[in-house]
Motif scaffolding. Sequence first.
Motif, mmCIF file in Angstrom:
data_model
loop_
_atom_site.group_PDB
_atom_site.id
_atom_site.type_symbol
_atom_site.label_atom_id
_atom_site.label_comp_id
_atom_site.label_asym_id
_atom_site.label_seq_id
_atom_site.Cartn_x
_atom_site.Cartn_y
_atom_site.Cartn_z
ATOM 1 N N MET A 1 0.832 -1.192 0.000
ATOM 2 C CA MET A 1 0.000 0.000 0.000
ATOM 3 C C MET A 1 0.863 1.236 0.000
ATOM 4 O O MET A 1 0.594 2.202 -0.699
ATOM 5 N N LEU A 2 1.903 1.176 0.784
ATOM 6 C CA LEU A 2 2.803 2.324 0.813
ATOM 7 C C LEU A 2 3.367 2.599 -0.566
ATOM 8 O O LEU A 2 3.409 3.743 -1.032
ATOM 9 N N GLU A 3 3.767 1.527 -1.193
ATOM 10 C CA GLU A 3 4.322 1.705 -2.540
ATOM 11 C C GLU A 3 3.312 2.377 -3.436
ATOM 12 O O GLU A 3 3.618 3.305 -4.185
ATOM 13 N N ASN A 4 2.116 1.855 -3.370
ATOM 14 C CA ASN A 4 1.077 2.399 -4.237
ATOM 15 C C ASN A 4 0.843 3.859 -3.942
ATOM 16 O O ASN A 4 0.678 4.682 -4.833
ATOM 17 N N ILE A 5 0.840 4.144 -2.683
ATOM 18 C CA ILE A 5 0.593 5.533 -2.303
ATOM 19 C C ILE A 5 1.677 6.423 -2.870
ATOM 20 O O ILE A 5 1.414 7.502 -3.410
ATOM 21 N N GLN A 6 2.873 5.927 -2.771
ATOM 22 C CA GLN A 6 3.968 6.730 -3.295
ATOM 23 C C GLN A 6 3.800 6.962 -4.781
ATOM 24 O O GLN A 6 4.023 8.056 -5.294
ATOM 25 N N ILE B 1 -6.183 13.604 -3.609
ATOM 26 C CA ILE B 1 -5.258 13.740 -2.485
ATOM 27 C C ILE B 1 -5.907 13.264 -1.205
ATOM 28 O O ILE B 1 -5.270 12.613 -0.363
ATOM 29 N N ALA B 2 -7.158 13.572 -1.065
ATOM 30 C CA ALA B 2 -7.852 13.094 0.141
ATOM 31 C C ALA B 2 -7.844 11.582 0.186
ATOM 32 O O ALA B 2 -7.617 10.963 1.229
ATOM 33 N N ALA B 3 -8.092 10.997 -0.948
ATOM 34 C CA ALA B 3 -8.080 9.530 -0.991
ATOM 35 C C ALA B 3 -6.722 9.004 -0.598
ATOM 36 O O ALA B 3 -6.598 8.010 0.128
ATOM 37 N N LEU B 4 -5.715 9.685 -1.067
ATOM 38 C CA LEU B 4 -4.375 9.241 -0.727
ATOM 39 C C LEU B 4 -4.141 9.288 0.780
ATOM 40 O O LEU B 4 -3.524 8.398 1.364
ATOM 41 N N LYS B 5 -4.648 10.319 1.363
ATOM 42 C CA LYS B 5 -4.441 10.416 2.805
ATOM 43 C C LYS B 5 -5.083 9.262 3.525
ATOM 44 O O LYS B 5 -4.518 8.684 4.452
#
Lengths: 190, 795
Positions: B741-746, B779-783
């Motif tokens: 998930m972190l990767e994806n977020i990045q 961006i909200a989704a990312l958060k």
Amino acid sequence: MVLVLAIGDLHIPHRAPDLPAKFKSMLVPGKIQHILCTGNLCIKEVHDYLKSLSPDLHITRGEYDEDVRYPENKTLSIGQFKLGLCHGHQIVPWGDLDSLAMLQRQLDIDILVTGHTHQFKAYKHEGGVIINPGSATGAYSSMTYDVNPSFVLMDIDGLRVVVYVYELIDGEVKVDKIDFKKTATTQSAH
Amino acid sequence: MSAAAAVEASSTPRKRFSGLRGVRWRVDLGILPSSPSASIDDLRRVTADTRRRYASLRRRLLIDRHPPKDGDASPDLTVDNPLSQNPDSNWGRFFRNAELRKMVDQDLTRLYPEHHGYFQTPLCQAMLRRILLLWCLQHPEYGYRQGMHELLAPIVYVLHVDLDHLLQVQKPYEDCFNDEFDGITLPENNLFSNYKVKRASDWDSGIETENTHHIMSDSRSLDEIDPDTRDILLLSDCYGAEGELGVILSKKFMEHDAYCMFDNLMDGAQGVVAMASFFSPVVGSSTNLPPVIEASSALYHLLSIVDPFLHAHLVELEVEPQYFALRWLRVLFGREFCLEDLLVIWDEMLSSSNCRLRGDDAEYNFRVLCSPRGAFVAGLAVSMLHYLRSSLLATETTTTCLQRLLNFPQNPDTKKLIEKAKSLQEVALVSNMLPSSSQRDSNKGQFRVSSGYSLPSGSASPVPPLNVLPDGYWEEKWRVLHKDEELGEQSNSDQGSAKKKLAEKLGLYRTKSEPLKVKGALNRSSIRQILFDDVSSDIGTVENHVTTECCEAPINSNNLNVGDFPVVLADQRTSNWIVDETLLSGDNSVVFSKSVCPHGIGNEHEIDSVKSSVTSNSFLSDNDEEAFNMEEPRSQNASNELALDAEATSSRVADAVPEQRATPNHWKSFAGTFQWFWKFGRGSNEASRESQSSSDARHANKDSFDTTTCDGTDNSSGVNKRIEVGDKKMMHALRNLGQSMLENIQVIETVFQQEKGKFDTLDNLSNNILGVKGQSTAIAALKELRKVSNLLQEM
């Protein structure tokens, strides 16, 4: 077309180490349907080996057999024939035709297979056939040291039995054939 | 049979004896002379000769192990005893025959059990056994291989059917053929004496009704019969040339005829396709491959010309052609079709000649394609592959793909398959003559444009054939969908109804499984959706990769596919394979409304409908029709999320293209995961094959299963099983999931950053469409994603 092997008196390990190589190469699993073993194997390993040749193995007790559970006599029916099996040391005089015929009448069989004399014999008399396959390893007997390894293969086909005798003479396998025909009428022993 | 004859007459020039399959096949196989001028007498003579040969063969080879006692010199006993090791001895042969017999019997007892009325009767079995034994004895280099009996069975069946037909035909004319003089029956004509003395009172042909004299069967009356019937009658007349031995449709000599036909089929009769070669492992002379392997690769070669996408997919899955083609080729599709269909196929196949098309000096790629018959076989195989195309493209691993291939559907449209096969036959023949594969590629376009056959025939794709030919299959369906899409977005109708319309349009079946109570479980589901965001986004990028060969515009549409995934995944029941389907049917996204959707990304409503349509279309790729209606309620709830996702993923797509290299691996892992679930749901155990990262998604799915209540459908039970299995790997999976998930977020963040810079570029429609609002929501989704991932990592 049923192949029945008659074999016995191997006396392994006491008097002989093993079957002759040529015999062993001929005895392959899958061809033989029944084995009639007269006795004196003597050890379990031989029993297992014979069992591997054919699943249907019949043994009678010889005087040197280490397994005491084998019966003294055995009868079975293959095709149109009734066969009987006995080691033969019980029949005195050993190897005497009349005495063996007495056993045959007693068991009410057409073909009697016995051993103990370590000599191949095949008799036909009015009652039926008496076969002695001899000793498959050529082990010495209490009567003679000069023994040729031999065994017998019977081909039972309807009312006819063809007896093939395999003997190892001077290192060569010799085969002989004897034809027996059963009369159509069944014989009554008593 | 007359109907078949009529069809023949209309389509192709009338072939002789088209009503009698047995005779027809014998002509095709080369046993009977095929020239139209061959008279009935000629046919009879040839037949008699072949039968004589078989009879002598039979007498010679079915040995009597007891040599005759009189006359012959007694055989050497050292050789001829039962235990003889000598291979030449009679006994040796006897035992070998016994071995063969055992093998043949094993197969025969399992031959066509559903036709037990014929094939399992002792008579038929004995005949088949004899034929097979004799053939194997005659051809010791091949021995008996499993499958030969299945080649023989249709032949025998056809002869049997012919006999029945003959009996029917002869009924009205029984007087001509009855040898009953003065009411006394002669014993030898069993065939005809079956028709007892009951004279045909319902007889209305022009034959006289004088029923005492045999001589009435004079040529005068015969001329009045129509030519077909007359032929049949003459063929089976006992008093024609060669007498009874020449009776072409004869029950007595059925075995002889069957042997001849079988022999010719196996040997190929100096033609190209010799079935026997398919059974032998001996390598061919020109190639260093056993013939069946070579034929299988010929099949793939043809497939690559005609449908490179499917071919690439199969190659990618490492599905070697011989895994399934071995069975197809060795029994000439006998296992894939029921007997009736098979007969039709063999009709077609045998009518193609087996002669080599050009001289020996011409180069060829594949030996099997050198003859029309071989080309037909290859063409039929490819058409079968194409028939299964959608389900094959949906599979993710070799095993499932092979499962699909080896379980060919029961009732395919045989006519269509054959037609396609015929068209492909032409292709195969032409392609085979090309000297090298490079030329083949260059000619590929030529093939497409010139012959104009698109798979399947009848797809009305206005798009240039070169791009869309591989996906032409989907064009039609997606066109319809696209139109509905436009309607849907314009009308701004209720989401559910739009979807329903789409679904109905596509003729999808929606199982009545209860929709997920997403509303009630919104919190959980939202989390779940967030969890799946990354997964789906990855999938989306991979979708792009998959469809990159097609037009650019569809790539954008993939975003929407991606956005749909959370919805799909939110459904604990069938999400696994649903996503699977969506993932793997790259074609879907291609065709899926090329231009409209990307523009409408800002419109949530449209997204939903689009997504539902996408997923529903994705289901097209799957034969399953499970829980389609999941999306409807789901999408309603998750629309917000979806919008976010869609935007996020669409932005990512912009950079997805350059990232394609990295994503396929990711995609594969995720796809593999879902595939794993899907297969697990079907009871297979492929979990071990999947990589570590797959456990992430698995766990994620598992969470969803745990949290939401499931209805008692089959899917859910499969799901529960999955839960149990997943338990073991929970912790590890959790960790991995967090990492991914972190990767994806990045990735998403980088995309956004890049996107800001790229705002001015016009070539990326999706970026423009996002707008400010889109960015903020993304961006909200990312958060949220970050939060969830942190949670996971803590756990």
